[in-house]
Scaffold this motif. Structure first.
Motif, mmCIF file in Angstrom:
data_model
loop_
_atom_site.group_PDB
_atom_site.id
_atom_site.type_symbol
_atom_site.label_atom_id
_atom_site.label_comp_id
_atom_site.label_asym_id
_atom_site.label_seq_id
_atom_site.Cartn_x
_atom_site.Cartn_y
_atom_site.Cartn_z
ATOM 1 N N VAL A 146 -5.845 -3.903 2.674
ATOM 2 C CA VAL A 146 -4.735 -3.004 3.379
ATOM 3 C C VAL A 146 -3.663 -3.938 4.205
ATOM 4 C CG1 VAL A 146 -6.056 -2.075 5.358
ATOM 5 C CG2 VAL A 146 -4.477 -0.736 4.073
ATOM 6 N N LEU A 147 -4.259 -4.936 4.715
ATOM 7 C CA LEU A 147 -3.326 -5.523 5.683
ATOM 8 C C LEU A 147 -2.039 -5.930 4.847
ATOM 9 C CD1 LEU A 147 -5.492 -7.377 8.000
ATOM 10 C CD2 LEU A 147 -4.043 -5.592 8.529
ATOM 11 N N ALA A 148 -2.334 -6.381 3.553
ATOM 12 C CA ALA A 148 -1.296 -7.003 2.723
ATOM 13 C C ALA A 148 -0.145 -5.683 2.654
ATOM 14 C CB ALA A 148 -1.927 -7.300 1.380
ATOM 15 N N PHE A 149 -0.735 -4.350 2.409
ATOM 16 C CA PHE A 149 0.180 -3.280 2.162
ATOM 17 C C PHE A 149 0.781 -3.074 3.647
ATOM 18 C CE2 PHE A 149 1.257 1.125 1.901
ATOM 19 C CZ PHE A 149 1.796 1.149 0.462
ATOM 20 N N ALA A 150 0.394 -3.418 4.758
ATOM 21 C CA ALA A 150 1.110 -3.254 6.042
ATOM 22 C C ALA A 150 2.124 -4.169 5.878
ATOM 23 C CB ALA A 150 0.051 -3.593 7.259
ATOM 24 N N LEU A 151 1.934 -5.559 5.634
ATOM 25 C CA LEU A 151 2.998 -6.386 5.321
ATOM 26 C C LEU A 151 4.139 -5.919 4.384
ATOM 27 C CD1 LEU A 151 4.516 -9.158 5.994
ATOM 28 C CD2 LEU A 151 2.704 -10.072 4.102
ATOM 29 N N PHE A 152 3.552 -5.483 3.340
ATOM 30 C CA PHE A 152 4.644 -4.661 2.516
ATOM 31 C C PHE A 152 5.449 -3.759 3.097
ATOM 32 C CE2 PHE A 152 5.025 -0.970 -0.168
ATOM 33 C CZ PHE A 152 6.045 -1.567 -1.045
ATOM 34 N N LEU A 153 4.782 -2.974 3.855
ATOM 35 C CA LEU A 153 5.681 -1.847 4.495
ATOM 36 C C LEU A 153 6.747 -2.568 5.128
ATOM 37 C CD1 LEU A 153 2.951 0.715 5.186
ATOM 38 C CD2 LEU A 153 4.994 1.173 3.526
ATOM 39 N N ALA A 185 5.241 4.322 11.229
ATOM 40 C CA ALA A 185 4.126 5.188 11.410
ATOM 41 C C ALA A 185 2.921 4.693 10.334
ATOM 42 C CB ALA A 185 4.163 6.682 11.342
ATOM 43 N N LEU A 186 3.597 4.445 8.754
ATOM 44 C CA LEU A 186 2.521 4.091 8.010
ATOM 45 C C LEU A 186 2.010 2.795 8.172
ATOM 46 C CD1 LEU A 186 4.029 5.844 4.950
ATOM 47 C CD2 LEU A 186 1.771 6.169 5.828
ATOM 48 N N GLY A 187 2.834 1.815 8.595
ATOM 49 C CA GLY A 187 2.894 0.437 8.924
ATOM 50 C C GLY A 187 1.872 0.260 10.088
ATOM 51 N N ALA A 188 2.056 1.326 10.954
ATOM 52 C CA ALA A 188 0.946 1.135 12.057
ATOM 53 C C ALA A 188 -0.332 1.557 11.662
ATOM 54 C CB ALA A 188 1.383 1.921 13.268
ATOM 55 N N LEU A 189 -0.366 2.497 10.635
ATOM 56 C CA LEU A 189 -1.630 3.210 10.164
ATOM 57 C C LEU A 189 -2.394 2.134 9.436
ATOM 58 C CD1 LEU A 189 -3.686 5.500 9.664
ATOM 59 C CD2 LEU A 189 -1.910 6.287 7.816
#
Length: 409
Positions: free
Chosen positions: A206-213, A239-243
């Motif tokens: 999910v950290l890859a998804f945070a980078l994507f966001l 907010a979604l990036g922080a989540l």
């Protein structure tokens, strides 16, 4: 009579085209699963005394092999409060490397079906089909219905399609991931507050998804003149990036609290790396794994560490150029390209490359659309043949053999 005979195939094509896409995807998915089952049966017959699975294992034995055993152990035993240690005093492989949702969901369904592996395989099968449906919806506005359906065929028949029929969490993770990409592409952010935690507690990426966001937010900001960026959307992206970041580190915190060891999760993950690298590790260092891997593999192949590092560097440049410049890849849309770049960077940062790299590349499946863009039938059929050949190669090595260090799925 001749006209009647000639028109019959046309009627069949019209009836087929009139079916809902989810029904046509279902037909392709079931056909692909039948082929995969045949491959597993053949692998079972070819499994010998030297195989990890022994002589003539059942298909169920294969389905519960390898990491599926860890998910099963998690479901029946939970997570250890005391980290197991090797004879040298280092943290040994244990359940903390595996996220809980798939293991416990399979246990809940398995209680009704009679066994954990039955529940696990049903979840993988259903999630694989739903992933294909979501991908079709993601792809169609970008590459058209025909290319999107061919991309679905490649996805459900690909080299790693066996994951749809074994006790691995990849299918379920891909369902959450593809739903998230679809929601982002449609600018429907609300459901992502549910999907992101589901993703994060199914598999560690999910950290890859945070980078994507983060990259997606930058891209939206740069295009705000041609595609207005409203304050509400900015709020959601932040907010979604922080989540996603919070969820990404939450499992490390949970493992630390449960075991009393702040490094419990990272030490557990590094335990697998010691299967290839000897000696004490100073701990997790971002990007170190791929550097060590390039050196290890090229020396093992009779070359040099320097050549390995050069090839690694050139490979990174080539992948970046592919994502930026290739026409077919560009047609898949910026969301898919940004996800691919984010995930590849994440793998470079956290993974030691070994035979599991093939499985870990499966979240890049949205790029199948680029492969399906060329409209030549000969090309598409050739890709399908190569995909099925790759699938058999993978099953044969990982399940019929599975007896050496590069045959680990």
């Amino acid at each position: 009579m001749a006209e009647q005979v000639l028109s019959e195939p046309r009627r069949l094509r019209e009836r087929w085209g009139a079916l809902s896409p989810w029904l046509r995807i279902g037909v392709f998915y079931l056909a692909a699963r039948a082929v995969t089952t045949g491959f597993f049966v053949l692998a079972s017959a070819m499994s010998g005394p030297g195989s990890r699975f022994g002589v003539n294992p059942t298909v169920a034995d294969l389905a519960v092999g390898w990491d599926a055993q860890w998910y099963w152990l998690t479901a029946v035993s939970g997570y250890p409060a005391d980290l197991p240690l090797t004879s040298s005093g280092q943290v040994a492989e244990n359940q903390w490397a595996f996220m809980p949702i798939y293991a416990y969901l399979a246990a809940a369904l398995g209680a009704a079906l009679g066994s954990w592996i039955a529940g696990a395989v049903v979840i993988s099968l259903v999630a694989g089909y739903l992933s294909a449906v979501v991908l079709y919806r993601l792809w169609t506005p970008r590459v058209g219905a025909s290319a999107a359906m061919w991309a679905v065929i490649f996805f459900v028949s690909g080299p790693l399609a066996a994951l749809f029929q074994v006790g691995y969490a990849e299918s379920l993770f891909m369902l959450w991931l593809f739903l998230a990409l679809l929601l982002i592409s449609q600018r429907r952010y609300g459901w992502l507050y549910v999907v992101v935690p589901l993703m994060g507690f199914t598999r560690p990426a999910v950290l890859a998804f945070a980078l994507f966001l983060g990259l997606f937010g930058i891209w939206r900001w740069m295009r705000r003149q041609e595609d207005p960026l409203r304050g509400r959307e900015v709020t959601h992206i932040l907010a979604l990036g922080a989540l996603a970041v919070g969820v990404g580190f939450a499992w490390q915190v949970i493992a630390a609290v449960a075991t009393g060891d702040p490094a419990a999760y990272l030490a557990t993950e590094l335990a697998w790396r010691r299967n290839w690298l000897t000696g004490d590790s100073a701990g997790f260092v971002p990007f170190e794994g791929f550097v060590q891997g390039a050196e290890f593999w090229f020396v093992s192949w009779g070359s040099s560490a320097l050549i390995g590092l050069i090839v690694l560097g050139l490979g990174i440049v080539a992948l970046g150029a592919l994502l930026i410049f290739h026409r077919a890849v560009r047609r898949t849309g910026m969301e898919i390209r940004l996800w691919a770049a984010s995930y590849l960077l994440y793998l470079l940062a956290v993974f030691f490359p070994q035979s599991s790299i093939f499985r870990l590349l499966v979240p890049l499946s949205p790029l199948w659309a680029a492969v399906a863009v060329p409209k030549r039938t000969a090309w598409r059929v050739s890709v399908l043949v190569v995909a099925l050949a790759g699938q058999w190669w993978w099953i044969y090595n990982m399940y019929a053999l599975g007896n050496t260090y590069w045959q680990i799925p």
